[in-house]
Design an enzyme around this catalytic site. Structure first.
Site, PDB file in Angstrom:
ATOM      1  N   SER A 146       0.838  -1.200   0.000  1.00 28.49           N
ATOM      2  CA  SER A 146       0.000   0.000   0.000  1.00 28.49           C
ATOM      3  C   SER A 146       0.869   1.244   0.000  1.00 28.49           C
ATOM      4  CB  SER A 146      -0.893   0.012   1.240  1.00 28.49           C
ATOM      5  OG  SER A 146      -1.444   1.308   1.396  1.00 28.49           O
ATOM      6  N   HIS A 171      -1.366  -1.327  -4.100  1.00 30.33           N
ATOM      7  CA  HIS A 171      -2.635  -0.950  -3.460  1.00 30.33           C
ATOM      8  C   HIS A 171      -2.658   0.569  -3.290  1.00 30.33           C
ATOM      9  CE1 HIS A 171      -6.130  -1.810  -0.874  1.00 30.33           C
ATOM     10  NE2 HIS A 171      -5.681  -0.868  -0.061  1.00 30.33           N
ATOM     11  N   ASP A 226      -4.733   3.706  -1.897  1.00 31.87           N
ATOM     12  CA  ASP A 226      -5.792   4.114  -0.972  1.00 31.87           C
ATOM     13  C   ASP A 226      -6.269   5.519  -1.295  1.00 31.87           C
ATOM     14  OD1 ASP A 226      -6.099   1.873   0.875  1.00 31.87           O
ATOM     15  OD2 ASP A 226      -4.022   2.294   1.429  1.00 31.87           O
ATOM     16  N   MET A 281      -8.741   8.370  -0.295  1.00 32.40           N
ATOM     17  CA  MET A 281      -9.557   8.803   0.854  1.00 32.40           C
ATOM     18  C   MET A 281      -9.994  10.239   0.640  1.00 32.40           C
ATOM     19  SD  MET A 281      -7.353   7.369   4.031  1.00 32.40           S
ATOM     20  CE  MET A 281      -6.548   5.760   4.025  1.00 32.40           C
ATOM     21  N   HIS A 294      -8.395   1.180  -3.802  1.00 34.71           N
ATOM     22  CA  HIS A 294      -9.307   1.027  -2.664  1.00 34.71           C
ATOM     23  C   HIS A 294      -9.920   2.395  -2.372  1.00 34.71           C
ATOM     24  CE1 HIS A 294      -9.604   0.103   1.965  1.00 34.71           C
ATOM     25  NE2 HIS A 294     -10.785   0.235   1.399  1.00 34.71           N
ATOM     26  N   MET A 311     -11.969   4.781  -0.405  1.00 34.55           N
ATOM     27  CA  MET A 311     -12.619   5.083   0.875  1.00 34.55           C
ATOM     28  C   MET A 311     -13.254   6.450   0.735  1.00 34.55           C
ATOM     29  SD  MET A 311      -9.641   3.488   3.246  1.00 34.55           S
ATOM     30  CE  MET A 311      -8.559   3.474   1.825  1.00 34.55           C
ATOM     31  N   MET A 349     -11.668  -5.488   5.802  1.00 37.80           N
ATOM     32  CA  MET A 349     -10.760  -4.653   6.587  1.00 37.80           C
ATOM     33  C   MET A 349     -10.387  -5.403   7.864  1.00 37.80           C
ATOM     34  SD  MET A 349     -10.307  -1.881   4.804  1.00 37.80           S
ATOM     35  CE  MET A 349      -9.191  -1.151   6.006  1.00 37.80           C
ATOM     36  N   ASP A 378      -6.847  -6.181   4.594  1.00 34.81           N
ATOM     37  CA  ASP A 378      -6.191  -4.874   4.551  1.00 34.81           C
ATOM     38  C   ASP A 378      -6.171  -4.281   5.950  1.00 34.81           C
ATOM     39  OD1 ASP A 378      -5.235  -2.376   3.931  1.00 34.81           O
ATOM     40  OD2 ASP A 378      -6.964  -1.759   2.734  1.00 34.81           O
TER      41      ASP A 378
HETATM   42  C1  DX5 Z   1      -6.123   1.989   5.652  1.00 36.12           C
HETATM   43  C2  DX5 Z   1      -5.749   1.473   4.286  1.00 36.12           C
HETATM   44  C3  DX5 Z   1      -4.712   0.446   4.269  1.00 36.12           C
HETATM   45  C4  DX5 Z   1      -3.389   0.854   4.867  1.00 36.12           C
HETATM   46  C5  DX5 Z   1      -2.775  -0.356   5.453  1.00 36.12           C
HETATM   47  O1  DX5 Z   1      -7.443   2.408   5.694  1.00 36.12           O
HETATM   48  O2  DX5 Z   1      -6.887   0.941   3.621  1.00 36.12           O
HETATM   49  O3  DX5 Z   1      -4.504  -0.005   2.931  1.00 36.12           O
HETATM   50  O4  DX5 Z   1      -2.488   1.387   3.964  1.00 36.12           O
HETATM   51  O5  DX5 Z   1      -1.614   0.027   6.107  1.00 36.12           O
HETATM   52  P1  DX5 Z   1      -0.914  -0.974   7.134  1.00 36.12           P
HETATM   53  O6  DX5 Z   1      -0.479  -2.160   6.351  1.00 36.12           O
HETATM   54  O7  DX5 Z   1       0.213  -0.171   7.672  1.00 36.12           O
HETATM   55  O8  DX5 Z   1      -1.948  -1.317   8.184  1.00 36.12           O
HETATM   56 ZN    ZN Z   2      -6.508  -0.016   1.658  1.00 35.37          ZN
END
Ligand code: DX5
Ligand code: ZN
Length: 225
Positions: free
Chosen positions: A9, A33, A35, A37, A66, A68, A137, A175
């Site tokens: 990620s 990956h 993210d 947000m 992903h 969010m 999650m 994740d």
């Molecule tokens: C958090 C993200 C994850 C995050 C995971 O909401 O969706 O993808 O990057 O990070 P680690 O592996 O550090 O928990």
């Molecule tokens: Zn994620």
């Protein structure tokens, strides 16, 4: 079961150097990956479509996006059109996941549905035939570096049973808090895609960190699968 995939990620990478972050795991990682947000669905803000489009041009690693964000029906297809291999949106943010999955597939992506920490998986099991991936999650979505919550693996077990019973080609991704200590439990529960942020980009050698994670899940592969 599909061969396991490891998806570093970029949330834990240097956002001013995303191309280098991708290059650092090229040849080791299966997916990158990403993210997204929006500071509404989660109280954190990262990157949006223009940056994902640039990242798509900067690496050949398949992007595992992903989202969010609130209102994914408005935004998610853009990420499919940008060339993301997987586009995953949250069940909590979408009232018609099947319709959105159909739109994402029509735009050339594989469709994923994510369930956050406090969302039960049962109501979504019947949607699995319409999906390419279920993201469970293993933390509360929003921030990297949180501690893995092993009790959430019950959702992975439940989903895996349904995938096997229905002979479905659906990946189950975990994740949050995935590292060398936690990845085996997630694999045993039935996950076959593993997101790792801090465990990869917090390591001195990110590619080596990916290889170590993969080595931990290889024994989970069943003969003939
Ligand atoms: C958090 C993200 C994850 C995050 C995971 O909401 O969706 O993808 O990057 O990070 P680690 O592996 O550090 O928990
Ligand atoms: Zn994620």
């Amino acid at each position: 079961m599909n061969p396991p995939v490891i998806a570093p990620s970029i949330l834990s990478a240097d956002f001013a150097r995303l191309a280098e972050a991708a290059a650092a795991v090229e040849g080791a990682a299966d997916w990158l990956h990403v993210d997204v947000m929006d500071n509404h669905f989660v109280p954190n803000l990262t990157i949006g479509l223009p940056v994902v489009q640039s990242l798509r041009r900067a690496t050949t690693i398949p992007l595992d996006c992903h989202l969010m964000i609130t209102d994914p029906r408005r935004w998610a297809v853009g990420y499919a059109e940008a060339g993301c291999e997987y586009v995953t949106f949250h069940a909590e943010a979408c009232d018609d996941p099947v319709a959105l999955a159909r739109d994402l597939r029509a735009a050339g992506a594989r469709a994923g549905l994510a369930v956050d920490r406090d969302t039960p998986v049962e109501p979504y099991l019947e949607l699995l035939p319409h999906l390419d991936m279920l993201l469970v999650m293993t933390i509360k979505a929003g921030f990297g570096g949180q501690e893995f919550l092993p009790e959430l693996l019950d959702k992975v077990r439940t989903a895996r049973r349904r995938v096997e019973a229905g002979h479905l080609q659906v990946r189950i991704e975990v994740d949050g808090g995935i590292n060398a200590e936690t990845i085996e439990a997630a694999a045993e529960a039935g996950a076959d895609a593993f997101v790792a942020g801090s465990a990869v980009y917090g390591a001195e050698d990110p590619a080596e960190a990916v290889r170590r994670l993969r080595a931990r899940v290889r024994p989970q592969l069943r003969a003939g699968s």
